[in-house]
Design an enzyme around this catalytic site. Structure first.
Site, mmCIF file in Angstrom:
data_model
loop_
_atom_site.group_PDB
_atom_site.id
_atom_site.type_symbol
_atom_site.label_atom_id
_atom_site.label_comp_id
_atom_site.label_asym_id
_atom_site.label_seq_id
_atom_site.Cartn_x
_atom_site.Cartn_y
_atom_site.Cartn_z
ATOM 1 C CD GLN A 1 -3.133 0.630 2.187
ATOM 2 O OE1 GLN A 1 -3.143 -0.447 2.766
ATOM 3 N NE2 GLN A 1 -4.044 1.552 2.408
ATOM 4 C CG LEU B 1 -1.745 -5.513 -0.231
ATOM 5 C CD1 LEU B 1 -1.252 -5.713 -1.654
ATOM 6 C CD2 LEU B 1 -2.549 -6.736 0.217
ATOM 7 N NE ARG C 1 -2.657 -7.663 5.235
ATOM 8 C CZ ARG C 1 -1.928 -6.595 4.949
ATOM 9 N NH1 ARG C 1 -2.352 -5.738 4.021
ATOM 10 N NH2 ARG C 1 -0.790 -6.362 5.573
ATOM 11 C CG HIS D 1 2.427 -3.076 9.444
ATOM 12 N ND1 HIS D 1 2.354 -4.441 9.271
ATOM 13 C CD2 HIS D 1 2.181 -2.519 8.222
ATOM 14 C CE1 HIS D 1 2.093 -4.706 7.993
ATOM 15 N NE2 HIS D 1 1.967 -3.564 7.347
#
Length: 783
Positions: free
Chosen positions: A9, A87, A111, A191
């Protein structure tokens, strides 16, 4: 060799995939069906939705995948390695045949939905500072809410957490000489620990799929090492809240001599990062042995100011639920509690560990250099066993560890008290100081001794902020409150004065001694193998905690003495119970001597791997025979406990060997010793100091004690060497924890001790303890 790298991303751009959708019409139609909207329209005509996480992630996955298939159709080689940034890792797994295009898209769609719901968080890119510098800024500022999300290059780090804290941190980083600090346009703190809830939900979804082992190595974001074939699903799940260790991933590929690293997908972000990493960082060289041990690690290194670690890989992926159960899938254990979360973050930080786990220094070198090195490389703290060894043997073990372990890998040495050999204790402390051993596990100390206090005080210094900092850390094993109090208090003034007068410490060290306790940490030893007071952890830990707090208030310490638990820890349930009681760390012992690395004989390990919890007993301690001290030893398959107790009963009843009746004396000499009393005494004379022998010559009872103690030395050596002749006399220190461990692993590959690696069994113990705690907490208040 060639590696294909897939972007994540942030690499999306309007118009991406324009030349791919018609070329791969069938896959484009599959994407439209899975997503419920046109992937072509999203990527070519809808910039608003394309910037929304829920849509960005599927779009990138599709375009990355089609770009990869285009390369193959053009005749480009299949990769030797693959990796993906966040990703992009899903595309790496697709390229490694872990799942098909549709399955990967279904996973990515879920996700993106879950991560797109998260709000209130933020992320920022810090340029010009390395990981440790970033962590130092966060720690110094008290911003423990922020995590290191991406380690993109040696000088590019992304932090993640509550948006307000992310914005507040800008001035702090610029003051620390960061080149720039840019708040990213994201909706959530990706994250980071704020993603744990999303990770839980994703785990339930992902475990419905059966994923295949990779056909080529896939470098995982969370570990910067190849995926384990038995942990694909959960490694992928853990990525949501874990750091993206991109810099080390590229360094790993450099260390594998990968000449060509090709970005596959839109943009050139990864191409630029690879160029920067190649220019600024060295290859990560991983030896085959380190590669094997790294495969045992379930969690990556710490990544936050508060040392909150990323999520871990868990057991192998579950098969899809049967169709009948589709509406009520089996519950999946959430990874909300991780092995790296257990215990004290301060303990892990101070000793440079991943896990709050210690392996004790088993006597006569059973805690071998190989054992200590294995647990040290796994991120735990191991202590070299020196009790019963010569100073020369101890030095050889220390030198081996110094040569084997590099950098700041932590290990320590056991310093055991022996009232009969005070000179040995002093000589060992000289050795520890000479080799700059920074941490010692001190055990069997009933009172403090000058040698032990000298080790603690040497190198004390005062920092600029006023704190007194020791050069040498002490973890003291205790089982009685009065002994705990001695270690919780400052070193006795009498001993400090004595050492100062002898010139063994400096005046500055003597002055600072009053400002800190003798021990940094206490390991509270309940009923265990070897020397034991047969304590009960449920009583010992809370009692000493209250004592600790009382003593700390009395002396006004600036840092809390941490309390660990030992004795009886052989199963996840036992470890979890200790952590739930508030243990800052756990220490394992008995289970470690039945491993490949333990420095005892194969014959002993054969006996130990089959015992149950009732197969140990108590016997007199050979080193403290006259005092009546007891050790817990193996009973099944040997006669040592019965014979040792018989000897002590005879010692209590008689004043000399001559006072023992003829039948009993004959039994001792023929069955126990295999030689006469006189022959035993001649061996004793050859191995004891002259003063000891002179005393025995004058005192028949002391002579009897030395002869009887010979049997304890003989039985220990027979066990260590695996002597067939002395098999029934093996003295093996062991507690019921090993029996419990054997029952836990019965029927698995670990039933055979030849498959037991010390790092792996302790890591499994911790991970399953974390899983157990998560399940128990979820079950609170339910039927």
């Amino acid at each position: 060799m060639i590696a294909y790298l897939f972007p994540g991303q942030g690499s999306q751009q309007l118009g991406m995939g324009a030349d791919l959708f018609d070329e791969f019409k069938k896959l484009t139609d599959i994407a439209d069906e899975v997503l419920g909207y046109s992937i072509r329209s999203l990527c070519l005509d809808d910039p608003e939705r394309l910037g929304n996480t829920e849509y960005t992630q599927p779009a990138l996955y599709v375009v990355n995948a089609l770009s990869y298939y285009q390369l193959l159709e053009e005749g480009k080689p299949r990769p030797d390695y693959v990796a993906g940034h966040s990703l992009g890792e899903y595309n790496a797994l697709l390229a490694a045949d872990v799942f098909d295009f549709m399955t990967g898209l279904r996973l990515v769609k879920k996700r993106g939905e879950l991560m797109g719901r998260v709000s209130g968080g933020g992320m920022a890119a810090v340029l010009g500072l390395g990981e440790q510098e970033v962590l130092d800024v966060l720690r110094a500022s008290g911003l423990d809410s922020l995590d290191v999300a991406n380690l993109n290059s040696p000088t590019q780090t992304v932090i993640s957490g509550p948006r307000e804290d992310v914005e507040q941190a800008k001035d702090l980083f610029m003051a620390a000489n960061a080149q720039s600090y840019s708040v990213l346009k994201v909706s959530g703190a990706f994250h980071s620990r704020q993603m744990i809830e999303s990770q839980r939900e994703f785990a339930e979804f992902a475990h419905q799929f059966e994923l295949r082992p990779p056909t080529v190595p896939v470098i995982a974001n969370v570990t910067a090492r190849p995926y384990r074939s038995d942990r694909v699903v959960d490694t992928l799940v853990s990525q949501i809240s874990s750091s993206v260790r991109w810099c080390d991933s590229v360094r790993y590929l450099m260390g594998k001599d990968v000449e060509e690293m090709v970005q596959v997908g839109p943009g050139r972000v990864l191409t630029g990062l690879v160029r920067s990493i190649r220019r600024k960082a060295e290859p990560l060289i991983v030896t085959p042995e380190e590669e094997r041990e790294a495969a045992l690690l379930d969690e990556p290194p710490r990544r936050t100011a508060a040392t909150l670690a990323p999520a871990a890989a868990a057991p192998a992926a579950a098969a899809p639920a049967p169709a009948a159960a589709a509406t009520a899938p089996a519950p999946v254990v959430p990874r909300a509690i991780l092995a790296t979360d257990l215990g004290s973050a301060g303990f892990r930080r101070d000793y440079g560990l991943r896990y709050a786990c210690v392996t004790g220094g088993m006597y006569r070198g059973i805690a071998s250099p190989e054992l200590v090195a294995a647990v040290a490389r796994a991120g735990m703290l191991g202590f070299l066993g020196t009790a019963g060894q010569t100073v020369e043997q101890a030095e050889a073990g220390i030198r081996q560890l110094k040569q084997t372990l590099t950098g700041d890998t932590a290990f320590g040495v056991n310093l055991v008290h022996d009232p009969r050999h005070a000179g040995w204790e002093d000589a060992l402390v000289d050795l520890l100081l000479r080799y700059d051993i920074r941490v010692a596990e001190v055990s069997a100390f009933i009172t403090l001794t000058p040698a032990m206090v000298r080790y603690r005080l040497t190198g004390l210094r005062r920092e600029a902020d006023g704190r007194v900092v020791p050069r040498h850390r002490v973890i003291a094993k205790v089982s009685r409150p009065e002994v705990a109090r001695a270690f919780l208090s400052p070193a006795p003034a009498r001993l400090v004065g004595q050492l100062l007068e002898q010139g063994r410490i400096t005046a500055a060290e003597a002055e600072l001694a009053a400002e800190l306790p003798v021990a940094d940490d206490l390991c509270l030893e309940a009923d265990s193998g070897g020397h034991t007071d047969q304590g009960v952890a449920l009583a010992l830990l809370p009692s000493v905690r209250r004592l600790r707090d009382t003593v700390a208030a009395q002396y006004g310490y600036r840092q809390r003495v941490r309390l660990g638990a030992a004795g009886g820890i052989g199963t996840p349930e036992a470890a979890a119970a200790c952590f739930l009681m508030g243990a800052d760390f756990v220490t394992t012992g008995s289970i470690n001597q039945c491993t490949v690395e333990a420095g005892t004989s194969d014959q002993v390990k054969d006996l130990l791997q089959d015992i149950d919890i009732q197969d140990t007993d108590y016997a007199p301690a050979g080193d403290l025979f006259e005092y009546g001290s007891r050790v817990q030893v193996l009973r099944k398959g040997v006669l040592f406990p019965a014979r040792a107790n018989k000897l002590y009963e005879l010692y209590k009843r008689h004043d000399s060997l001559d006072g023992i009746d003829a039948a009993t004396a004959g039994q001792l000499q023929t069955r126990y010793f295999g030689r006469t009393f006189d022959e035993v005494y001649q061996e004793v004379r050859a191995h004891h100091p002259a003063a000891e022998i002179e005393k025995a010559d004058q005192d028949p009872r002391h002579k009897m004690a030395l002869v009887f103690r010979w049997y304890f030395a003989y039985s220990t050596q027979a066990a260590l060497s695996g002597s067939d002749e002395g098999r029934v006399d093996y003295q093996v220190h062991c507690g019921p924890a090993l029996g419990a461990f054997n029952q836990w692993v019965k029927g698995t590959e670990l039933q055979d001790w030849r498959r037991r690696r010390v790092a792996e069994i302790n890591l499994r113990l911790l991970q399953e303890a974390a899983d157990l705690m998560a399940r128990r907490l979820l079950a609170v208040g339910t039927d």
